[in-house]
Design a protein around this motif. Structure first.
Motif, PDB file in Angstrom:
ATOM      1  N   ALA A 201      26.134  59.927  62.781  1.00 44.61           N
ATOM      2  CA  ALA A 201      25.817  59.262  61.513  1.00 44.61           C
ATOM      3  C   ALA A 201      27.060  59.189  60.636  1.00 44.61           C
ATOM      4  N   PRO A 202      27.175  58.123  59.847  1.00 38.87           N
ATOM      5  CA  PRO A 202      28.339  58.009  58.955  1.00 38.87           C
ATOM      6  C   PRO A 202      28.290  59.053  57.845  1.00 38.87           C
ATOM      7  N   GLU A 203      29.439  59.492  57.433  1.00 43.46           N
ATOM      8  CA  GLU A 203      29.521  60.492  56.367  1.00 43.46           C
ATOM      9  C   GLU A 203      28.932  59.926  55.074  1.00 43.46           C
ATOM     10  N   GLY A 204      28.105  60.739  54.420  1.00 40.17           N
ATOM     11  CA  GLY A 204      27.501  60.315  53.163  1.00 40.17           C
ATOM     12  C   GLY A 204      26.190  59.583  53.315  1.00 40.17           C
ATOM     13  N   SER A 205      25.763  59.330  54.563  1.00 39.24           N
ATOM     14  CA  SER A 205      24.479  58.640  54.750  1.00 39.24           C
ATOM     15  C   SER A 205      23.337  59.646  54.654  1.00 39.24           C
ATOM     16  N   GLY A 206      22.104  59.143  54.602  1.00 36.55           N
ATOM     17  CA  GLY A 206      20.940  60.031  54.580  1.00 36.55           C
ATOM     18  C   GLY A 206      20.724  60.748  55.892  1.00 36.55           C
ATOM     19  N   GLY A 207      21.354  60.243  56.956  1.00 34.79           N
ATOM     20  CA  GLY A 207      21.330  60.924  58.239  1.00 34.79           C
ATOM     21  C   GLY A 207      20.048  60.735  59.027  1.00 34.79           C
ATOM     22  N   PHE A 208      20.015  61.391  60.192  1.00 30.28           N
ATOM     23  CA  PHE A 208      18.855  61.331  61.078  1.00 30.28           C
ATOM     24  C   PHE A 208      17.776  62.306  60.620  1.00 30.28           C
ATOM     25  N   ILE A 209      16.526  61.982  60.955  1.00 31.70           N
ATOM     26  CA  ILE A 209      15.378  62.835  60.634  1.00 31.70           C
ATOM     27  C   ILE A 209      14.712  63.249  61.932  1.00 31.70           C
ATOM     28  N   THR A 210      13.769  64.190  61.850  1.00 34.98           N
ATOM     29  CA  THR A 210      13.042  64.628  63.042  1.00 34.98           C
ATOM     30  C   THR A 210      11.544  64.744  62.723  1.00 34.98           C
ATOM     31  N   SER A 211      10.782  65.316  63.659  1.00 37.64           N
ATOM     32  CA  SER A 211       9.330  65.389  63.467  1.00 37.64           C
ATOM     33  C   SER A 211       8.750  66.537  64.289  1.00 37.64           C
TER      34      SER A 211
END
Length: 316
Positions: A201-211
């Motif tokens: 993920a790019p720096e500063g993004s909200g990023g990946f999520i999980t479940s």
């Protein structure tokens, strides 16, 4: 006793540390609300790993899982620090985690029970074709120790119960756990045969999520994803998506190499849509800053919108 079917060491990757606790933002489709919770209290079920075998500690499997998770925790730290999958031992831990996430969860157990119930009813129907067939099957089962010697249900009683549907075919935890690990033995080699594309993920993004069900299997061809044929783990033309942390995720596919991509925010958003779609009940993230979108053409939505998103609230 709470047993985690999604390891705590994995969930901590998506948590914020508050004192000694690790807290995630939880998006719950059943309660239709979001809230903070300790990773100790999510993606778990009482006695999920409890076994009942003579002479064995009922928590032996839970203890064994804890030992595996100690090694997994270290591997996840190294993967996140290196931002690659070049360490083969760490990659093996990750693929085992992916296999466990695919096969060991409450929803899969219910699916297995349903399959066994259907096959069991077919088996019973075959044994009830005649009095002679029934008597022979009972004698065989007693000889093999599958039925006690004093079993005395008559053909007429069983026939009536079967016709009225007045019986249940159940698997205990021992049988379910045994089946899960048999399937895992077949699945791990298939996971190793895939190439794994690492997304960063790019720096500063909200990023990946999980479940609570982070394993997501889909057709590579988007046109097939709404079709009648379900993808299978051994099928060509299928992709496995699995988030590792807010900064890393992997996509596994056959006939491709191991590659790395510095993903854009749009790619991250499209990847994130798999978690609400595939979750049994809950999605987890460090906060509400992530974005998700079903397609690249769709305007990305933010985490603040997930709990009011009708697509998420609809049970998959």
């Amino acid at each position: 006793m709470k047993h985690h079917y999604v390891p705590q060491c994995y969930l901590r990757q998506f948590a914020n540390k508050k004192g000694r606790a690790f807290q995630v933002s939880v998006f719950d489709r059943e309660e239709q609300r979001s809230f903070k919770n300790n990773v100790k209290d999510v993606a778990c079920q009482n006695y999920f790993n409890r076994i009942h075998l003579d002479g064995m500690d009922p928590n032996a499997l839970e203890s064994a899982m804890s030992e595996f998770e100690s090694g997994l925790a270290e591997a996840l730290v190294r993967i996140n620090e290196a931002r690659n999958l070049e360490n083969e031992d760490d990659k093996a831990y990750l693929l085992t985690l992916i296999g466990l996430a695919a096969l060991r969860n409450p929803n899969m157990r219910e699916n297995i029970k349903g399959i066994v119930d259907g096959l069991g009813r077919m088996h019973v129907a075959a044994r009830l074709q005649s009095q002679a067939t029934y008597d022979a099957s009972i004698a065989e089962a007693k000889a093999e120790g599958a039925l006690p010697d004093d079993y005395d249900v008559t053909y007429e009683e069983m026939r009536e119960a079967f016709d009225e549907g007045d019986f249940k075919i159940e698997l205990d935890n021992n049988a379910l756990i045994s089946l899960e690990f048999q399937m895992l033995d077949h699945s791990i080699p298939l996971l190793h045969k895939r190439g794994w594309h690492l997304l960063r993920a790019p720096e500063g993004s909200g990023g990946f999520i999980t479940s609570d069900r982070p394993f997501y299997l889909m057709w590579e061809d988007p046109a097939m994803r709404d079709g009648p044929l379900a993808p299978g783990l051994a099928m060509m033309g299928t992709d496995i998506y699995f988030p590792i942390s807010p900064t890393l995720a992997v996509v596994g596919a056959f006939n491709v190499g191991n590659t790395v991509e510095d993903a854009c925010e749009q790619t991250v958003a499209v990847c994130n849509s798999t978690m609400p779609d595939g979750a049994d009940r809950q999605v987890y993230s460090p906060d509400h800053k992530f974005k998700y979108a079903r397609t690249r053409a769709e305007e990305p939505r933010t985490g603040n919108q997930l709990i009011s998103d009708k697509r998420f609230l609809r049970k998959p």
